[in-house]
Design an enzyme around this catalytic site. Sequence first.
Site, mmCIF file in Angstrom:
data_model
loop_
_atom_site.group_PDB
_atom_site.id
_atom_site.type_symbol
_atom_site.label_atom_id
_atom_site.label_comp_id
_atom_site.label_asym_id
_atom_site.label_seq_id
_atom_site.Cartn_x
_atom_site.Cartn_y
_atom_site.Cartn_z
ATOM 1 C CE LYS A 122 -4.423 1.183 0.387
ATOM 2 N NZ LYS A 122 -5.604 0.414 -0.049
ATOM 3 C CG ASP A 162 -7.558 3.205 -0.241
ATOM 4 O OD1 ASP A 162 -8.042 2.067 -0.252
ATOM 5 O OD2 ASP A 162 -7.591 3.933 0.771
HETATM 6 P P1 NDP Z 1 -13.244 7.756 -1.789
HETATM 7 O O1 NDP Z 1 -12.165 8.729 -1.598
HETATM 8 O O2 NDP Z 1 -13.882 7.617 -3.127
HETATM 9 O O3 NDP Z 1 -14.418 8.016 -0.745
HETATM 10 C C1 NDP Z 1 -14.163 7.987 0.623
HETATM 11 C C2 NDP Z 1 -15.448 8.327 1.363
HETATM 12 O O4 NDP Z 1 -15.262 8.080 2.747
HETATM 13 C C3 NDP Z 1 -15.820 9.791 1.240
HETATM 14 O O5 NDP Z 1 -17.210 9.905 1.335
HETATM 15 C C4 NDP Z 1 -15.127 10.385 2.458
HETATM 16 O O6 NDP Z 1 -15.694 11.602 2.921
HETATM 17 C C5 NDP Z 1 -15.339 9.304 3.477
HETATM 18 N N1 NDP Z 1 -14.264 9.377 4.469
HETATM 19 C C6 NDP Z 1 -12.925 9.293 4.248
HETATM 20 N N2 NDP Z 1 -12.236 9.429 5.371
HETATM 21 C C7 NDP Z 1 -13.156 9.609 6.333
HETATM 22 C C8 NDP Z 1 -13.063 9.805 7.716
HETATM 23 N N3 NDP Z 1 -11.878 9.863 8.336
HETATM 24 N N4 NDP Z 1 -14.224 9.935 8.401
HETATM 25 C C9 NDP Z 1 -15.430 9.878 7.772
HETATM 26 N N5 NDP Z 1 -15.576 9.701 6.455
HETATM 27 C C10 NDP Z 1 -14.455 9.567 5.757
HETATM 28 O O7 NDP Z 1 -12.647 6.349 -1.300
HETATM 29 P P2 NDP Z 1 -13.139 4.876 -1.596
HETATM 30 O O8 NDP Z 1 -14.613 4.838 -1.749
HETATM 31 O O9 NDP Z 1 -12.296 4.328 -2.680
HETATM 32 O O10 NDP Z 1 -12.698 4.138 -0.251
HETATM 33 C C11 NDP Z 1 -13.583 3.940 0.843
HETATM 34 C C12 NDP Z 1 -13.094 2.778 1.683
HETATM 35 O O11 NDP Z 1 -13.037 1.589 0.886
HETATM 36 C C13 NDP Z 1 -11.678 2.938 2.255
HETATM 37 O O12 NDP Z 1 -11.628 2.301 3.513
HETATM 38 C C14 NDP Z 1 -10.818 2.157 1.265
HETATM 39 O O13 NDP Z 1 -9.621 1.715 1.857
HETATM 40 C C15 NDP Z 1 -11.741 1.002 0.957
HETATM 41 N N6 NDP Z 1 -11.486 0.278 -0.297
HETATM 42 C C16 NDP Z 1 -11.438 0.925 -1.499
HETATM 43 C C17 NDP Z 1 -11.227 0.202 -2.645
HETATM 44 C C18 NDP Z 1 -11.250 0.828 -4.003
HETATM 45 O O14 NDP Z 1 -11.158 0.094 -4.969
HETATM 46 N N7 NDP Z 1 -11.388 2.121 -4.130
HETATM 47 C C19 NDP Z 1 -10.989 -1.255 -2.610
HETATM 48 C C20 NDP Z 1 -11.129 -1.841 -1.304
HETATM 49 C C21 NDP Z 1 -11.351 -1.079 -0.208
HETATM 50 P P3 NDP Z 1 -14.954 12.998 2.645
HETATM 51 O O15 NDP Z 1 -15.294 13.331 1.238
HETATM 52 O O16 NDP Z 1 -15.521 13.928 3.645
HETATM 53 O O17 NDP Z 1 -13.484 12.748 2.863
HETATM 54 O O1 2IT Z 2 -7.890 -1.653 -0.506
HETATM 55 C C1 2IT Z 2 -7.893 -2.065 -1.679
HETATM 56 O O2 2IT Z 2 -8.007 -3.262 -1.945
HETATM 57 C C2 2IT Z 2 -7.771 -1.085 -2.763
HETATM 58 N N1 2IT Z 2 -7.732 0.114 -2.496
HETATM 59 C C3 2IT Z 2 -7.659 -1.534 -4.189
HETATM 60 C C4 2IT Z 2 -6.265 -1.979 -4.507
HETATM 61 C C5 2IT Z 2 -6.000 -2.287 -5.950
HETATM 62 O O3 2IT Z 2 -4.830 -2.558 -6.241
HETATM 63 O O4 2IT Z 2 -6.913 -2.270 -6.781
#
Ligand code: NDP
Ligand code: 2IT
Length: 448
Positions: A122, A162
């Site tokens: 990561k 992420d």
């Molecule tokens: P985005 O940046 O697209 O969205 C993140 C969302 O979570 C936003 O609504 C944000 O609000 C909110 N958020 C972030 N930090 C905080 C916080 N400290 N407290 C409250 N709300 C928060 O990210 P993703 O949707 O890609 O990621 C969301 C989760 O999914 C993470 O935990 C990530 O690690 C996990 N994930 C993502 C993957 C991917 O493919 N993208 C794969 C697997 C897991 P704000 O706009 O106010 O910051």
């Molecule tokens: O937490 C996760 O699995 C991700 N943010 C996606 C990682 C990836 O390589 O697609």
Amino acid sequence: MDLLVQKIISRDPNQKEFLQAVKEVVQDVSEFYNNNPQYDKAGIFQRMVEPERVIIFRVPWEDDEGNVQVNRGFRVQFNSSLGPIKGGLRFHPSVNLSIIKFLGFEQIFKNALTGLLMGGGKGGADFDPKGKSDNEVMRFCQSFMLELSRHIGSDTDVPAGDIGVGAREIGFLFGQYKRVRNEFTGVLTGKKLNWGGSLIRPEATGYGATYFAQEMLNTRGQNLDGKICLVSGSGNVAQYTVEKINTLGGKVVCLSDSNGFIYDPAGIDSEKLAYVMELKNIRRGRIKEYAEKYNSAKYTEYDLGDDHNPLWNIKADCAFPSATQNEINAKDAQNMVNNGVVLVSEGANMPCTPEAIQVFLDNKVLHAPGKAANAGGVAVSGLEMAQNSMRMSWTRKEVDERLQIIMSDIHKQCLTYGSDGGFCNYFKGANIAGFKKVADSMLDQGLV
Ligand code: NDP
Ligand code: 2IT
């Protein structure tokens, strides 16, 4: 194992998120580890908790006013025994070594569960994309990649998105990598379609977490049709979770961001979801605006002094935490159980505190850890890498079918290692299944 944990704690006593992730795995795999002495003899766990390589670097860039800004960049290459390092990049002001190590550690087992050949890692930076212009984000990404490009490659380490890193950032990062290295390769995933991306990658994490939920419900002869669902966050994962829940007949009644949440008892249908996508992905606005547009919804601002998150106190059947780590504590978990929640599918990484996990376990909630439930994202990243290597692309239907097969296979692995007397502990199942694949490969590859 206890001694080992003490040693890990004394080495990095302040890395609280990393230690939390390690303790969870230790708790679930201890018995299996002790029953298989070949692992300890080869120092497997001792080696697993130590990243192969940690890179920390300065990221200098200039803002639109001409001021010098300096951020800290990270890439933790944790474990390459199953393939090139693979894992996302997070841009968020809270990013530090502990958070990147916890995410990288989780990624090792998640990637193993997908059955694709990917190691775990990561990266990210304490850069806050909020309120920055596109040009500022571009200059930051270019400076970040100038250094990162020395350490990654399509057969070495393949980053992706992420929190705070989506298609825009991946574009700027890819452009700079290509310029610095003078090669067009599959060095990043989450690319846009016209320059090497895969269909279904944007949707994959949310769709995957929903497919996994459906698999869990099936074990009790149920499905998502008619279920009231809580979704937190409003970013990539949250948006496509809502889309898939709607397709499968469920009703999503809330979304959030770091300032507050909206509750819409009428349900977030496809038209409202299109509005959320435009609001969050194009205008980069706040979820509060949803309640200004739709009067069926009410917005509640978070009170930072609160000991619980009121979003988790809404009456519902299923929950999909999709924002960030430790967003559900024991009190939230108890509120959810009291309100009838029977299923929690983690779209986010480590969204539940250890105490919350225990509440769900005590109440026999169907509860899948992120390393199983949100593995669809990295799985389709693996499929993007495969398509890039072949210089071909698969159809939407082909990728979606592969994703469904992978999620169903992860569910089976959880059942194999987590079932006990008719109940499945999905944490235990995922941790043992993932651990075993990585540990066995490490045994085969000698002391490295
Ligand atoms: P985005 O940046 O697209 O969205 C993140 C969302 O979570 C936003 O609504 C944000 O609000 C909110 N958020 C972030 N930090 C905080 C916080 N400290 N407290 C409250 N709300 C928060 O990210 P993703 O949707 O890609 O990621 C969301 C989760 O999914 C993470 O935990 C990530 O690690 C996990 N994930 C993502 C993957 C991917 O493919 N993208 C794969 C697997 C897991 P704000 O706009 O106010 O910051
Ligand atoms: O937490 C996760 O699995 C991700 N943010 C996606 C990682 C990836 O390589 O697609």
